[in-house]
Write an enzyme that holds these catalytic residues in place. Structure first.
Site, PDB file in Angstrom:
ATOM      1  N   CYS A   1       4.058  -1.848  -3.001  1.00 49.44           N
ATOM      2  CA  CYS A   1       3.159  -0.693  -3.065  1.00 49.44           C
ATOM      3  C   CYS A   1       1.783  -1.107  -3.597  1.00 49.44           C
ATOM      4  CB  CYS A   1       3.775   0.376  -3.968  1.00 49.44           C
ATOM      5  SG  CYS A   1       2.652   1.684  -4.479  1.00 49.44           S
TER       6      CYS A   1
ATOM      7  N   CYS B   1       0.772   0.556  -6.814  1.00 53.51           N
ATOM      8  CA  CYS B   1       1.493   0.021  -7.971  1.00 53.51           C
ATOM      9  C   CYS B   1       0.867  -1.264  -8.466  1.00 53.51           C
ATOM     10  CB  CYS B   1       2.961  -0.220  -7.604  1.00 53.51           C
ATOM     11  SG  CYS B   1       3.868   1.266  -7.140  1.00 53.51           S
TER      12      CYS B   1
END
Length: 452
Positions: free
Chosen positions: A10, A13
């Protein structure tokens, strides 16, 4: 605890990780400004081993942050629809500043991202006058125990003439160490003691090196496999070189003397003196301590007498170091050596006090008040903090321990505190079983020797 659920693939993230790490460094790791206050972990939901765990906490986007008591992450489920839950969704933590502001609101604290190591306001001088502060020393006692064994192993201090004194000291730890983890670990070490260090110690240098490596690999288990290491809490000084290990060791010795029975007083005295003499690596310190041990001419007949002797000895050490540190300028400015306990901590311990011409404090002690104070401070207060801590309540819950340790290699958020709160300090059996097994092994060894 704060737990971040993320996915390694991600992009958001990856961008958020530096923010999370910035906050985590305040609370986790050897350079933490506020160690032990908050445990910060990360769980990679893209890892197959964590799929069920992430589902249990209804993770529906990344990054996903939850707040709650560490045990709740080990044995509960969570979803947004729950009306009452100890776990909360952190809905405003997308930058380091906002996450820390959210934490400060929960704790009514004033942490800042600029806080530095050794600026923990909760560990400075008020700990000397607040009896409740000693409960935090349980973790320092564990660290001091593990560190003492590490020193013994690294310096190869177990020899034919010292092994018996270590066995006797370990026996006291098995029965009276304030930490259950350390009692179990000491018992396990005793069980295997003859295997690691045979009584004749007639090993070749090559065999000795291999043996040392195998024992050193198990060293961390003496007080729990995943107990946090690398910083001090109650015993933390304002300088990196002050307090720490020596403070933790003193607390351990005081705790032992107030928990033994009267019939153990003389043997405990001998074991403590021999342990310091054989295994405390500061040459001058151990010589001074052993001289004070040697000056005792009458055997101890009660735990009270031994406890008061150690307390008096500690004060004599402080008096000596007080003068040396003043002359050399080597003391801790926030924790100068002092006569203990201070009057604020135990007013009834003082009959009277005065100052000498050079400013030294002279006290007429009421030992009938000092002893119950020591018992309560180093016994009941300290030991009660370990009846059931969140760390111990999680022993044996392997799924969460394995899952949350997944990112330990790269994150301050998982390296130390996950071991502290959510790791597995698996003890294979209870202390009673260990002691029974040890006795059985000893009997079997004796029988084998007789047969041979």
């Amino acid at each position: 605890a704060v737990v971040e659920f993320f996915a390694h693939w991600c992009p958001a993230c990856r961008n958020y990780k530096p923010h999370y790490e910035k906050v985590a460094k305040l609370f986790n790791g050897p350079n933490a400004a506020h160690p032990g206050r908050i445990l910060m972990a990360r769980v990679d939901c893209a890892s197959k081993v964590n799929v069920d765990l992430c589902s249990r906490f209804s993770v529906d986007h990344y990054p996903f942050l939850l707040w709650g008591p560490p045990p709740k992450f080990a044995n509960t489920k969570w979803d947004r629809k729950q009306e009452k839950s100890d776990i909360k969704l952190i809905d405003d933590g997308r930058t380091a500043e906002r996450l820390l502001m959210w934490i400060n609101k929960q704790l009514e604290s004033s942490f800042t991202l600029d806080d530095k190591k050794y600026e923990n306001e909760n560990m400075l001088p008020n700990s000397t006058s607040d009896p409740k502060q000693v409960v935090q020393a349980i973790y320092d006692v564990e660290e001091a125990t593990a560190h003492a064994l590490q020193i013994i192993l690294e310096h190869k201090m177990i020899k034919a003439d010292t092994r018996d004194s270590l066995i006797r000291f370990l026996q006291i730890l098995v029965a009276h160490h304030p930490s259950k983890r350390c009692r179990r670990g000491s018992a396990e070490l005793l069980i295997n003691f003859d295997d690691h260090w045979p009584s004749n110690l007639s090993l070749s240098s090559q065999d000795s090196s291999k043996l040392l490596e195998s024992v050193a690999a198990d060293n961390h288990k003496i007080c729990g496999k995943e107990v946090p290491r690398g910083y001090w809490i109650f015993c933390r000084g304002s300088k990196s070189e002050t307090r720490g290990f020596s403070c933790g060791l003193w607390v351990l010795l005081h705790s032992l003397t107030v928990q033994i029975g009267d019939g153990e007083s003389q043997s405990t005295f001998t074991s403590i003196c021999d342990f310091i003499h054989n295994f405390f690596i500061c040459e001058e310190c151990r010589k001074h301590f052993y001289d004070m041990c040697s000056s005792v001419s009458v055997p101890f007949k009660s735990a009270r007498d031994l406890s008061l002797w150690l307390w008096s000895t500690h004060n004599k050490v402080n008096e000596r170091l007080m003068k040396e540190e003043k002359d050399m300028g080597t003391g801790d400015p926030s924790f100068p050596k002092a006569i203990w306990p201070p009057k604020a901590l135990c007013p009834s311990c003082y009959r009277s006090s005065s100052r000498t011409s050079d400013g030294a404090l002279q006290v007429d002690w009421n030992e009938d008040e000092v002893f119950p104070f020591l018992v309560n401070y180093y016994g009941k207060t300290l030991v009660s903090s370990y009846k059931e801590t969140y760390m111990e309540s999680l022993q044996g819950r392997t799924q969460v321990g394995a899952a949350l340790a997944d990112d330990a290699s790269s994150s301050h958020a998982a390296r130390v505190p996950i071991g502290a709160a959510l790791g597995v300090a698996a003890a294979s059996c209870t202390f009673g079983a260990l002691a029974c097994f040890w006795r059985t092994q000893q009997k079997n060894r004796k029988q084998r020797k007789n047969w041979n």
